[in-house]
Design a protein around this motif. Sequence first.
Motif, PDB file in Angstrom:
ATOM      1  N   GLY A 111      -9.827  10.991   7.851  1.00 12.11           N
ATOM      2  CA  GLY A 111     -10.068  11.859   6.704  1.00 12.11           C
ATOM      3  C   GLY A 111      -9.125  11.663   5.540  1.00 12.11           C
ATOM      4  N   ALA A 112      -8.174  10.733   5.659  1.00  8.25           N
ATOM      5  CA  ALA A 112      -7.217  10.511   4.559  1.00  8.25           C
ATOM      6  C   ALA A 112      -7.968  10.105   3.298  1.00  8.25           C
ATOM      7  CB  ALA A 112      -6.206   9.431   4.937  1.00  8.25           C
ATOM      8  N   ARG A 113      -7.701  10.818   2.209  1.00  3.10           N
ATOM      9  CA  ARG A 113      -8.473  10.618   0.976  1.00  3.10           C
ATOM     10  C   ARG A 113      -7.641  11.079  -0.212  1.00  3.10           C
ATOM     11  NH1 ARG A 113     -13.857   9.939   0.157  1.00  3.10           N
ATOM     12  NH2 ARG A 113     -14.241  10.212   2.392  1.00  3.10           N
ATOM     13  N   VAL A 114      -7.742  10.381  -1.313  1.00  5.33           N
ATOM     14  CA  VAL A 114      -7.027  10.757  -2.525  1.00  5.33           C
ATOM     15  C   VAL A 114      -7.691  11.975  -3.162  1.00  5.33           C
ATOM     16  CG1 VAL A 114      -8.337   9.270  -4.088  1.00  5.33           C
ATOM     17  CG2 VAL A 114      -5.969   9.817  -4.620  1.00  5.33           C
ATOM     18  N   ASP A 115      -6.893  12.852  -3.796  1.00  6.61           N
ATOM     19  CA  ASP A 115      -7.517  14.003  -4.466  1.00  6.61           C
ATOM     20  C   ASP A 115      -7.292  13.993  -5.972  1.00  6.61           C
ATOM     21  OD1 ASP A 115      -4.875  14.705  -4.454  1.00  6.61           O
ATOM     22  OD2 ASP A 115      -5.113  16.494  -3.207  1.00  6.61           O
ATOM     23  N   SER A 116      -6.974  12.822  -6.508  1.00  2.00           N
ATOM     24  CA  SER A 116      -7.076  12.567  -7.950  1.00  2.00           C
ATOM     25  C   SER A 116      -8.331  11.719  -8.159  1.00  2.00           C
ATOM     26  CB  SER A 116      -5.858  11.794  -8.461  1.00  2.00           C
ATOM     27  OG  SER A 116      -4.668  12.528  -8.311  1.00  2.00           O
ATOM     28  N   VAL A 137      -8.553   2.773  -1.283  1.00  2.00           N
ATOM     29  CA  VAL A 137      -7.337   2.698  -2.094  1.00  2.00           C
ATOM     30  C   VAL A 137      -6.441   1.571  -1.593  1.00  2.00           C
ATOM     31  CG1 VAL A 137      -5.358   3.969  -2.996  1.00  2.00           C
ATOM     32  CG2 VAL A 137      -7.488   5.190  -2.507  1.00  2.00           C
ATOM     33  N   GLU A 138      -6.370   1.411  -0.282  1.00  3.32           N
ATOM     34  CA  GLU A 138      -5.580   0.314   0.280  1.00  3.32           C
ATOM     35  C   GLU A 138      -6.153  -1.033  -0.146  1.00  3.32           C
ATOM     36  OE1 GLU A 138      -3.699  -1.121   4.572  1.00  3.32           O
ATOM     37  OE2 GLU A 138      -5.592  -0.014   4.550  1.00  3.32           O
ATOM     38  N   ARG A 139      -7.475  -1.161  -0.145  1.00  2.00           N
ATOM     39  CA  ARG A 139      -8.102  -2.413  -0.609  1.00  2.00           C
ATOM     40  C   ARG A 139      -7.765  -2.682  -2.069  1.00  2.00           C
ATOM     41  NH1 ARG A 139     -12.594  -0.554   2.274  1.00  2.00           N
ATOM     42  NH2 ARG A 139     -13.687   0.068   0.372  1.00  2.00           N
ATOM     43  N   TYR A 140      -7.781  -1.640  -2.875  1.00  2.00           N
ATOM     44  CA  TYR A 140      -7.452  -1.786  -4.292  1.00  2.00           C
ATOM     45  C   TYR A 140      -6.036  -2.334  -4.471  1.00  2.00           C
ATOM     46  CZ  TYR A 140      -6.077  -0.304  -9.018  1.00  2.00           C
ATOM     47  OH  TYR A 140      -5.585  -0.255 -10.309  1.00  2.00           O
ATOM     48  N   LEU A 141      -5.075  -1.761  -3.754  1.00  2.00           N
ATOM     49  CA  LEU A 141      -3.688  -2.200  -3.909  1.00  2.00           C
ATOM     50  C   LEU A 141      -3.486  -3.611  -3.364  1.00  2.00           C
ATOM     51  CD1 LEU A 141      -1.957   1.176  -3.034  1.00  2.00           C
ATOM     52  CD2 LEU A 141      -2.125   0.098  -5.282  1.00  2.00           C
ATOM     53  N   ASN A 142      -4.208  -3.980  -2.328  1.00  2.00           N
ATOM     54  CA  ASN A 142      -4.163  -5.361  -1.856  1.00  2.00           C
ATOM     55  C   ASN A 142      -4.779  -6.304  -2.875  1.00  2.00           C
ATOM     56  OD1 ASN A 142      -3.259  -6.039   1.153  1.00  2.00           O
ATOM     57  ND2 ASN A 142      -3.990  -3.924   1.112  1.00  2.00           N
ATOM     58  N   HIS A 143      -5.848  -5.855  -3.523  1.00  2.00           N
ATOM     59  CA  HIS A 143      -6.471  -6.672  -4.582  1.00  2.00           C
ATOM     60  C   HIS A 143      -5.480  -6.917  -5.719  1.00  2.00           C
ATOM     61  CE1 HIS A 143      -9.463  -8.121  -7.439  1.00  2.00           C
ATOM     62  NE2 HIS A 143      -9.010  -7.232  -8.310  1.00  2.00           N
ATOM     63  N   VAL A 144      -4.745  -5.864  -6.112  1.00  2.00           N
ATOM     64  CA  VAL A 144      -3.744  -6.003  -7.180  1.00  2.00           C
ATOM     65  C   VAL A 144      -2.667  -7.000  -6.766  1.00  2.00           C
ATOM     66  CG1 VAL A 144      -1.936  -4.787  -8.462  1.00  2.00           C
ATOM     67  CG2 VAL A 144      -4.175  -3.711  -8.130  1.00  2.00           C
ATOM     68  N   ALA A 145      -2.192  -6.876  -5.521  1.00  2.00           N
ATOM     69  CA  ALA A 145      -1.145  -7.792  -5.043  1.00  2.00           C
ATOM     70  C   ALA A 145      -1.621  -9.244  -5.066  1.00  2.00           C
ATOM     71  CB  ALA A 145      -0.722  -7.394  -3.629  1.00  2.00           C
ATOM     72  N   ASP A 146      -2.866  -9.459  -4.691  1.00  2.00           N
ATOM     73  CA  ASP A 146      -3.398 -10.826  -4.671  1.00  2.00           C
ATOM     74  C   ASP A 146      -3.716 -11.324  -6.075  1.00  2.00           C
ATOM     75  OD1 ASP A 146      -3.235 -10.901  -1.909  1.00  2.00           O
ATOM     76  OD2 ASP A 146      -5.266 -10.126  -1.626  1.00  2.00           O
ATOM     77  N   ARG A 147      -4.291 -10.455  -6.896  1.00  2.00           N
ATOM     78  CA  ARG A 147      -4.720 -10.862  -8.238  1.00  2.00           C
ATOM     79  C   ARG A 147      -3.553 -11.337  -9.092  1.00  2.00           C
ATOM     80  NH1 ARG A 147      -6.139 -11.271 -12.924  1.00  2.00           N
ATOM     81  NH2 ARG A 147      -8.026 -10.809 -14.020  1.00  2.00           N
ATOM     82  N   PHE A 148      -2.366 -10.728  -8.856  1.00  2.00           N
ATOM     83  CA  PHE A 148      -1.193 -11.077  -9.664  1.00  2.00           C
ATOM     84  C   PHE A 148      -0.122 -11.815  -8.840  1.00  2.00           C
ATOM     85  CE2 PHE A 148      -3.272  -7.409 -11.589  1.00  2.00           C
ATOM     86  CZ  PHE A 148      -3.496  -7.905 -12.873  1.00  2.00           C
ATOM     87  N   GLY A 206       0.781  -1.226   0.000  1.00  2.00           N
ATOM     88  CA  GLY A 206       0.000   0.000   0.000  1.00  2.00           C
ATOM     89  C   GLY A 206       0.811   1.272   0.000  1.00  2.00           C
ATOM     90  N   GLY A 207       2.038   1.232   0.520  1.00  2.00           N
ATOM     91  CA  GLY A 207       2.854   2.444   0.523  1.00  2.00           C
ATOM     92  C   GLY A 207       2.175   3.568   1.294  1.00  2.00           C
ATOM     93  N   THR A 208       1.985   4.698   0.633  1.00  2.00           N
ATOM     94  CA  THR A 208       1.297   5.844   1.245  1.00  2.00           C
ATOM     95  C   THR A 208      -0.022   5.433   1.867  1.00  2.00           C
ATOM     96  OG1 THR A 208       2.296   7.537  -0.141  1.00  2.00           O
ATOM     97  CG2 THR A 208       0.092   7.990   0.691  1.00  2.00           C
ATOM     98  N   TRP A 209      -0.734   4.548   1.196  1.00  2.00           N
ATOM     99  CA  TRP A 209      -2.080   4.180   1.644  1.00  2.00           C
ATOM    100  C   TRP A 209      -2.048   3.093   2.701  1.00  2.00           C
ATOM    101  CZ3 TRP A 209      -4.898   8.007   0.563  1.00  2.00           C
ATOM    102  CH2 TRP A 209      -4.616   8.772  -0.571  1.00  2.00           C
ATOM    103  N   TYR A 210      -0.886   2.635   3.071  1.00  2.00           N
ATOM    104  CA  TYR A 210      -0.702   1.765   4.232  1.00  2.00           C
ATOM    105  C   TYR A 210      -0.367   2.608   5.461  1.00  2.00           C
ATOM    106  CZ  TYR A 210       1.550  -1.560   7.420  1.00  2.00           C
ATOM    107  OH  TYR A 210       1.904  -2.296   8.531  1.00  2.00           O
ATOM    108  N   GLU A 264     -16.595   6.045  -5.376  1.00  2.00           N
ATOM    109  CA  GLU A 264     -16.814   7.488  -5.456  1.00  2.00           C
ATOM    110  C   GLU A 264     -15.677   8.149  -6.221  1.00  2.00           C
ATOM    111  OE1 GLU A 264     -16.969   9.071  -1.475  1.00  2.00           O
ATOM    112  OE2 GLU A 264     -15.391   7.722  -0.786  1.00  2.00           O
ATOM    113  N   ARG A 265     -15.846   9.433  -6.481  1.00  2.00           N
ATOM    114  CA  ARG A 265     -14.881  10.175  -7.288  1.00  2.00           C
ATOM    115  C   ARG A 265     -13.517  10.279  -6.607  1.00  2.00           C
ATOM    116  NH1 ARG A 265     -15.463  16.569  -8.998  1.00  2.00           N
ATOM    117  NH2 ARG A 265     -14.443  16.460 -11.047  1.00  2.00           N
ATOM    118  N   PHE A 266     -13.524  10.552  -5.304  1.00  2.00           N
ATOM    119  CA  PHE A 266     -12.275  10.691  -4.546  1.00  2.00           C
ATOM    120  C   PHE A 266     -12.313   9.715  -3.369  1.00  2.00           C
ATOM    121  CE2 PHE A 266     -13.041  14.965  -6.398  1.00  2.00           C
ATOM    122  CZ  PHE A 266     -11.910  15.057  -7.192  1.00  2.00           C
ATOM    123  N   PRO A 267     -11.807   8.505  -3.538  1.00  2.00           N
ATOM    124  CA  PRO A 267     -11.946   7.471  -2.505  1.00  2.00           C
ATOM    125  C   PRO A 267     -11.131   7.777  -1.253  1.00  2.00           C
ATOM    126  CG  PRO A 267     -11.273   6.541  -4.630  1.00  2.00           C
ATOM    127  CD  PRO A 267     -11.114   8.016  -4.725  1.00  2.00           C
TER     128      PRO A 267
END
Length: 540
Positions: free
Chosen positions: A58-63, A92-103, A48-52, A84-87
Amino acid sequence: MFDTPPEAPSKTYDAVIVGAGISGLYQLYRLREQGLRVRLFEAGNSVGGTWYWNRYPGARVDSQSYIYQYWFSDELLQEWTWSERFPAQAEVERYLNHVADRFSLRDDIQFNTRIRSAHYDETRGRWTVTSESGESFDSQFVVMCVGGLSAPIVPPFRGHENFKGQIFHTGRWPKEGVDFAGKRVGVIGTGATGIQVIQTIAPTVGHLTVFQRTPNYAIPMRNPKYGAEDHSDFRQRYPALKARVQSTFAGFDYDFHGKPYREMAPEERNRVLEELWADGSLSMWIGGFSEVFTDAEVNEEISKFVRSKIRARINDPAVADKLVPTDHGFGTRRVPLETRYFEVYNRDNVELVDVKAERIEEITANGLRTSAREYPLDVLIFATGFDAGTGALTSIDVRGRGGKSLKESWSKQVHTTMGLQINGYPNLFTTMAPLAPAAAFCNVPTCLQQQVDWINDCIRYARAKGASTVEPTAEMETRWLTHHNEVANMTLVPKTPSWYTGANVDGKPPMLLSYIGGVGAYRQQCEEVKASGYAGFAIE
């Protein structure tokens, strides 16, 4: 020379990667795809890096989420849905964990391993990478994916050890969370992170004291939820979006307004500014008028527009005077998105302290003392930022040819070649390092994927040639540094002290850390180097 013999010890690799964030995971995927024996080391216990690490309230991406993602897998793009538009951080952490597991990336990641040093052995042309626990690893290549904002700064106020309450830094937030209900909480810092924390916890705490050094411009976030129709639309647009973000100024799907500011009538300018403001994204900053970066008079007009928007939301004129920036122009410092942040200061349980007027003197047993008074606190939060661009790399003892220390070298002059390699450090590659857009002026996944792909192609090219080392020449590095500085000095940004220029770290050489020539221009120059057979790089 790159094939690891069967009898080699288990701690010998073709490539070592440090950091399991966005770039580290993708770098592992790409190098493993080449057939290299790769090991990734991560200080945390998951990806996760930053998102770990940054899991503060209130931590939230602004892209926008539909561009804050990987593009390398069509299947991944089709199967993942953003809510949502700005998760928020957790998504975001779940997404990166999904990527790590998927591949199946975890198979080649060693967690709970903080790297202490990386030393180059000239006689063997290999790196020895050592962890804080004393483990050593031997590798041909080292790719530092340690992040540009991952070395937290804790101000050296006296008395930390005396405080009877709890102290936290937003960049090292506990996974179990913090209970703020009814407590007296102090937050030091009102940058992007501080804003997110303050607006989130204000309704919960008993009393909130905000210690502000520099007021910031901020844009109201518009964050709609996404449904099935939105996801269908994004999936159809992904090929075009993937191409679009590679050519814009900051790696987003929007770019600067096509018509120059001065060619517009006042009413047309105001209409455009109102539309940008209403969009509720960073388009107000990096999708509006490019002159905000280069023309002081235009910048001041846009700054006045934003100041009026901020002031209108604050009830007390004296508080508004503290919160409305006047010492720098809009966009010359990091511009965050916010959600009713300025309204926080209309609450009876929130107090704003200007630490330029009341200097912080020490942390006491019961709170924080300024030159004017002591503020009683139960919890103290440092939203004091990071040693940006350089800190994560210099916290590792990196030594190249002749034992040359990267930390010592950068203490005199920060230098890289395109933010990808450093002269004197063969086979060492970097992502999100200084002198590339990724260090500040880019939607992070856009630039990190571009850098990883370039590194991957460079290593493949060297292997195909049977070369043992890749290193930029001193002349190439000087040319890039000169170009970087020339472009930077054409803008207003270096004139404003901020973490962009290293001004938040005592003794750091002052310079704009991020390349501001634009993502599209940077990418083109990287592609030209690649097409030339890596001219300016010694591949031997």
